[in-house]
Design a protein around this motif. Structure first.
Motif: not given
Length: 190
Positions: A58, A161-162, A165, A169, A171
């Motif tokens: 992350v 977040w699920d 991501f 990925p 962000l």
């Protein structure tokens, strides 16, 4: 990890939900022989290591929002072929140099959220926030660096977040989530 950034306040708020999720899904190493492979991979023995591996993953994208100083000029570029490439610049542009002062990536992201994304999505809210003197760093730094863990309860943050991501990925979508949150806050106040 990233020694140029080191530990910054708030990084533990990223690691904690990852640790929680891995611990929640972990299994006791004791079980039947038909489940041996699954129990080994998901063993609660490896929770800390697995959480750290996820945190490292992350932070590859999130670390840019923790940068607080200009990268060192002595740091060799990743694609440097020889030491000469870091000492001599053979690509001298013609004309005036447009040297801009360093702006931290988190500040650039916050400004982009309010001055570009919000401005085009909801011009009225943008104008209101500008008139009120609301700087985007007031909300944006916390929201982006902590990936909304302080804005939602753990269950909702994990669902967010699920989706984040799974879909993005890099962000980059997180900046649009900030816009959506601003619009929702405005709608709740109306």
């Amino acid at each position: 990890m990233n020694p140029q950034i080191g530990y910054r306040q708030g990084m533990h708020e990223i690691l904690a939900p990852l640790y929680y999720a891995v611990e929640f899904d972990s299994l006791s190493p004791i079980g039947g022989p038909d489940e041996a492979d699954v129990r080994e991979v998901c063993s609660n023995t490896w929770v800390a290591g697995d959480a750290w591996a996820l945190f490292d993953s992350v932070m590859r994208e999130l670390s840019r929002w923790y940068e607080w100083r200009e990268p060192s000029p002595n740091a060799a570029p990743r694609n440097a072929i020889s030491p000469l490439t870091t000492h001599v610049n053979f690509n001298i542009p013609d004309g005036p140099l447009n040297i801009k002062p360093y702006t931290a990536p988190i500040v650039e992201a916050c400004n982009r959220i309010q001055s570009t994304y919000l401005r085009t999505t909801d011009p009225q809210l943008y104008k209101h926030m500008q008139a009120a003197g609301i700087e985007p760093q007031i909300y944006g730094i916390r929201w982006l660096r902590l990936l909304f863990t302080r804005e939602f309860n753990m269950t909702d943050a994990m669902k967010l977040w699920d989706g984040l991501f799974a879909c993005d990925p890099t962000l980059e979508l997180a900046q649009w989530i900030c816009v959506a949150m601003l619009i929702r806050i405005r709608n709740e106040c109306d």
